[in-house]
Design an enzyme around this catalytic site. Structure first.
Site, PDB file in Angstrom:
ATOM      1  N   PRO A   1      -8.204  -7.972 -98.751  1.00  0.00           N
ATOM      2  CG  PRO A   1     -10.164  -8.967 -98.079  1.00  0.00           C
ATOM      3  CD  PRO A   1      -8.847  -8.528 -97.625  1.00  0.00           C
ATOM      4  CD  GLU A   2      -4.385  -4.939-102.546  1.00  0.00           C
ATOM      5  OE1 GLU A   2      -4.194  -4.347-103.622  1.00  0.00           O
ATOM      6  OE2 GLU A   2      -3.461  -5.334-101.818  1.00  0.00           O
TER       7      GLU A   2
END
Length: 274
Positions: A2-3
């Site tokens: 998850p960025e």
DNA sequence: ACCACTACCTGAAGGC
DNA sequence: TGCCTTCAGGTAGTGG
């Protein structure tokens, strides 16, 4: 992980669920640690607190309650999903359950346990937040600023984009994608990237992050939106995980190359990126 | 001070 | 089918 787009999407999902202004009823810690210990103070101090505000800083979700900050980081494989007080069945790797007085439940699942769930003080600088760099979607992130912070850097430009002390939120996928969109080769020494290229990089980074947020983020394997659905931006990848495929811009077969940079696999088109 | 590299952890995929 | 290796949205810590 998850960025940035994935974390931003989780934040928007939680806000839409009406988490803000809800009172916490209970915190269930189903194991003793993630990347860091799940401290008992979470169970002691949070019940009764109302969530007053929810924001994203870098790749952290920051819940502000009456008296505390609550930090959540998704690591590589973390996800929050909704449940209700009627649910009593849990899945493998469900590690934290936040229950609200309304009956709403939030469940944190994280197979690799690189995530973080910790209390922080409103008054004191926090160990996780204090060294963070520029928010790419804010006005402080502009071409001249990127130009300045890269000048003395001999490391590849990709490392700068992924270095959370300099620019936050951009991880392995979006670094490759933004560099492709800007036509800059990831291996270029950061200090030799021109002003014009910084201009383009800033523009493309912003553009790609925004589009990815709109698409609900990218799901490679574990990441899920809060409603359990996958993100959709993985369908828009131009280079990530496309080694050996035709370049979407120049069309040449077998163009996309890959190589480990800054410890992570990196993808680019040697013809379109200089 | 800088930069590359490792460790942390689980599970999926590929090779044999 | 199964065993072994490699790799994966992150990042703090290390060692050169």
């Amino acid at each position: 992980m998850p960025e940035l787009p994935e974390v931003e999407n989780v934040k928007l999902n939680l806000q839409a669920l009406g988490v803000v202004n809800q009172r916490i009823k209970a915190v269930d810690l189903r194991r003793k640690d993630l990347r860091t210990p799940l401290k008992k103070e979470l169970k002691m101090l949070l019940p009764g607190q109302i969530i007053r505000h929810l924001e994203r800083r870098a790749k952290y979700l920051v819940f502000e309650t009456d008296d505390h900050l609550l930090l959540s980081h998704l690591g590589m494989t973390g996800s929050w999903r909704v449940g209700s007080s009627a649910d009593t069945e849990y899945e493998k790797h469900d590690h934290v359950v936040l229950s609200f007085e309304s009956g709403l439940k939030l469940i944190f699942n994280d197979p690799r346990r690189f995530g973080i769930f910790e209390l922080a003080s409103k008054a004191k600088p926090n160990r996780w937040l204090k060294h963070l760099g520029l928010e790419p979607l804010s006005s402080e992130f502009h071409a001249e600023r990127l130009f300045e912070i890269t000048r003395a850097v001999k490391a590849p430009i990709k490392s700068v984009l992924m270095d959370q002390r300099r620019v936050v939120g951009v991880g392995n996928i979006y670094a490759s994608e933004a560099l492709f969109a800007a036509g800059v080769k990831p291996t270029r020494v950061a200090g030799r990237v021109t002003r014009a290229e910084c201009e383009l990089l800033v523009r493309r980074i912003r553009e790609i992050l925004r589009k990815a947020i709109q698409a609900g983020g990218s799901t490679i394997r574990d990441y899920r939106q809060v409603n359990g659905e996958s993100g959709r931006y993985q369908n828009a990848f131009a280079v990530y995980n496309r080694e050996g495929q035709a370049c979407v811009r120049c069309g040449e077969e077998g163009r996309i190359r890959s190589k480990v940079i800054a410890g992570r696999n990196t993808f680019w088109c040697p013809r379109c990126q200089r």
